[in-house]
Design a protein around this motif. Sequence first.
Motif, PDB file in Angstrom:
ATOM      1  N   GLY A  20     -32.752 103.733   4.995  1.00 19.47           N
ATOM      2  CA  GLY A  20     -31.244 104.023   4.254  1.00 19.47           C
ATOM      3  C   GLY A  20     -30.858 105.617   4.656  1.00 19.47           C
ATOM      4  N   LEU A  21     -31.583 106.410   4.623  1.00 22.22           N
ATOM      5  CA  LEU A  21     -31.133 107.768   5.280  1.00 22.22           C
ATOM      6  C   LEU A  21     -30.508 107.776   6.819  1.00 22.22           C
ATOM      7  N   ARG A  22     -30.962 106.737   7.665  1.00 20.74           N
ATOM      8  CA  ARG A  22     -30.558 106.905   8.867  1.00 20.74           C
ATOM      9  C   ARG A  22     -29.068 106.087   8.967  1.00 20.74           C
ATOM     10  N   THR A  23     -29.102 104.992   7.936  1.00 21.24           N
ATOM     11  CA  THR A  23     -27.877 104.265   7.927  1.00 21.24           C
ATOM     12  C   THR A  23     -26.659 105.090   7.604  1.00 21.24           C
ATOM     13  N   PHE A  24     -27.078 105.853   6.574  1.00 24.35           N
ATOM     14  CA  PHE A  24     -25.970 106.713   6.101  1.00 24.35           C
ATOM     15  C   PHE A  24     -25.686 107.889   6.927  1.00 24.35           C
ATOM     16  N   LEU A  25     -26.714 108.802   7.535  1.00 27.22           N
ATOM     17  CA  LEU A  25     -26.348 109.820   8.260  1.00 27.22           C
ATOM     18  C   LEU A  25     -25.764 109.359   9.734  1.00 27.22           C
ATOM     19  N   GLU A  26     -25.851 108.175  10.308  1.00 22.09           N
ATOM     20  CA  GLU A  26     -25.504 107.700  11.561  1.00 22.09           C
ATOM     21  C   GLU A  26     -24.095 107.642  11.436  1.00 22.09           C
ATOM     22  N   VAL A  27     -23.383 107.605  10.383  1.00 20.82           N
ATOM     23  CA  VAL A  27     -21.826 107.336  10.384  1.00 20.82           C
ATOM     24  C   VAL A  27     -21.117 108.673  10.170  1.00 20.82           C
ATOM     25  N   GLN A  28     -21.779 109.791  10.082  1.00 18.68           N
ATOM     26  CA  GLN A  28     -21.595 111.192  10.024  1.00 18.68           C
ATOM     27  C   GLN A  28     -21.236 111.539  11.303  1.00 18.68           C
ATOM     28  N   PRO A  29     -20.036 112.074  11.834  1.00 22.93           N
ATOM     29  CA  PRO A  29     -19.544 112.457  13.057  1.00 22.93           C
ATOM     30  C   PRO A  29     -20.312 113.547  13.584  1.00 22.93           C
ATOM     31  N   ASP A  30     -20.751 114.503  12.836  1.00 19.31           N
ATOM     32  CA  ASP A  30     -21.420 115.954  13.317  1.00 19.31           C
ATOM     33  C   ASP A  30     -22.911 115.696  12.934  1.00 19.31           C
ATOM     34  N   TYR A 107     -33.071 116.007  -4.375  1.00 22.97           N
ATOM     35  CA  TYR A 107     -33.440 114.945  -4.750  1.00 22.97           C
ATOM     36  C   TYR A 107     -33.353 113.666  -4.398  1.00 22.97           C
ATOM     37  N   LYS A 108     -34.097 112.731  -4.087  1.00 20.90           N
ATOM     38  CA  LYS A 108     -33.663 111.234  -3.219  1.00 20.90           C
ATOM     39  C   LYS A 108     -32.525 110.581  -4.014  1.00 20.90           C
ATOM     40  N   ASP A 109     -32.211 110.790  -5.393  1.00 16.72           N
ATOM     41  CA  ASP A 109     -31.148 110.282  -5.777  1.00 16.72           C
ATOM     42  C   ASP A 109     -29.773 111.181  -5.495  1.00 16.72           C
ATOM     43  N   VAL A 110     -29.692 112.054  -4.638  1.00 17.15           N
ATOM     44  CA  VAL A 110     -28.838 113.047  -4.546  1.00 17.15           C
ATOM     45  C   VAL A 110     -27.420 111.893  -3.904  1.00 17.15           C
ATOM     46  N   ASP A 111     -26.200 112.156  -4.135  1.00 17.75           N
ATOM     47  CA  ASP A 111     -25.195 111.546  -3.650  1.00 17.75           C
ATOM     48  C   ASP A 111     -25.183 111.639  -2.281  1.00 17.75           C
ATOM     49  N   ASP A 113     -22.654 111.865   0.184  1.00 17.86           N
ATOM     50  CA  ASP A 113     -22.155 113.023   0.654  1.00 17.86           C
ATOM     51  C   ASP A 113     -22.704 114.427   0.607  1.00 17.86           C
ATOM     52  N   ALA A 114     -23.178 114.405  -0.775  1.00 11.14           N
ATOM     53  CA  ALA A 114     -23.815 115.833  -1.239  1.00 11.14           C
ATOM     54  C   ALA A 114     -24.924 116.092  -0.096  1.00 11.14           C
ATOM     55  N   LEU A 115     -25.847 114.949   0.268  1.00 12.07           N
ATOM     56  CA  LEU A 115     -27.003 115.186   1.183  1.00 12.07           C
ATOM     57  C   LEU A 115     -26.404 115.358   2.389  1.00 12.07           C
ATOM     58  N   ALA A 116     -25.272 115.003   2.834  1.00  5.64           N
ATOM     59  CA  ALA A 116     -24.638 115.461   4.091  1.00  5.64           C
ATOM     60  C   ALA A 116     -24.364 116.839   4.199  1.00  5.64           C
ATOM     61  N   GLY A 117     -23.529 117.246   2.998  1.00  8.72           N
ATOM     62  CA  GLY A 117     -23.356 118.818   2.719  1.00  8.72           C
ATOM     63  C   GLY A 117     -24.587 119.468   2.669  1.00  8.72           C
ATOM     64  N   ALA A 118     -25.520 119.048   2.272  1.00  4.76           N
ATOM     65  CA  ALA A 118     -26.664 119.828   2.196  1.00  4.76           C
ATOM     66  C   ALA A 118     -27.380 120.263   3.643  1.00  4.76           C
ATOM     67  N   ILE A 119     -27.491 119.156   4.372  1.00  5.16           N
ATOM     68  CA  ILE A 119     -27.851 119.324   5.768  1.00  5.16           C
ATOM     69  C   ILE A 119     -26.906 120.354   6.573  1.00  5.16           C
ATOM     70  N   ARG A 120     -25.337 120.187   6.253  1.00  7.39           N
ATOM     71  CA  ARG A 120     -24.659 121.170   7.008  1.00  7.39           C
ATOM     72  C   ARG A 120     -24.811 122.351   6.679  1.00  7.39           C
ATOM     73  N   SER A 121     -25.363 122.669   5.130  1.00  9.62           N
ATOM     74  CA  SER A 121     -25.370 123.825   4.650  1.00  9.62           C
ATOM     75  C   SER A 121     -26.570 124.726   5.229  1.00  9.62           C
ATOM     76  N   VAL A 122     -27.768 123.943   5.135  1.00  7.48           N
ATOM     77  CA  VAL A 122     -28.872 124.409   5.654  1.00  7.48           C
ATOM     78  C   VAL A 122     -28.742 124.828   7.143  1.00  7.48           C
ATOM     79  N   HIS A 123     -28.161 124.092   7.580  1.00  7.84           N
ATOM     80  CA  HIS A 123     -27.914 124.209   9.362  1.00  7.84           C
ATOM     81  C   HIS A 123     -27.205 125.533   9.463  1.00  7.84           C
ATOM     82  N   ALA A 124     -26.414 125.717   8.789  1.00  5.27           N
ATOM     83  CA  ALA A 124     -25.518 127.034   8.803  1.00  5.27           C
ATOM     84  C   ALA A 124     -26.212 128.186   8.283  1.00  5.27           C
TER      85      ALA A 124
END
Length: 214
Positions: A20-30, A107-111, A113-124
């Motif tokens: 599920g995580l892969r399916t969502f994240l693979e559509v994120q361009p960055d 948490y695993k029930d995070v939205d 889009d919020a998860l993608a934002g979290a990834i970008r945030s910690v990466h920054a």
Amino acid sequence: MADGPIRVLLVDDHQVVRRGLRTFLEVQPDIEVVGEAGDGEEGVDRAGELAPDVILMDVRMPGVDGIEALRRLRDNGSKARVLVVTSFTEQRTVVPALRAGAAGYVYKDVDPDALAGAIRSVHAGHVLLQPEVADALLSQEETTPGQGRGGTLTEREREVLSLIAEGRSNREIARALVLSEKTVKTHVSNILMKLDLSDRTQAALWAVRHGIGG
């Protein structure tokens, strides 16, 4: 995306979660999912092989759990930022995970889009905590590393620490204080050494506890 997509490693013992995580994240361009692992030991090995930028790490896994994996990653000198993703909200799992070096906690029930934002945030370079998680850490009665050592910091180091507590990355701190990123990195290293802290997550929590920024 000047430096390429954010390379992400998924570490979770449930294949359906990883899928599920892969399916969502693979559509994120960055964002690029570069690998998966089913437990902490495999996750540490895969991190060494793949050198991901961000690791999404479950806490509760059979064998080597997420907390032990975090410790091993830290001992191995991994540069990956670890975002803990879990359905467990107990304080007893939150505190060890962050103290072991996690850069964020969602948490695993995070939205999605919020998860993608979290990834970008910690990466920054940001420290990303749910409000209740920060409260849990700050309410701990255990002795905090660096207790009483704030007086050893220079005024500039206190300014840097205040911005760390606000979740600013080194680049943002450099811009705010009109310094080079290299100088900011030196200040951060000095702060961690003086306060006997292992990472900027602990530094941010120490600052909030002692009324510096946040």
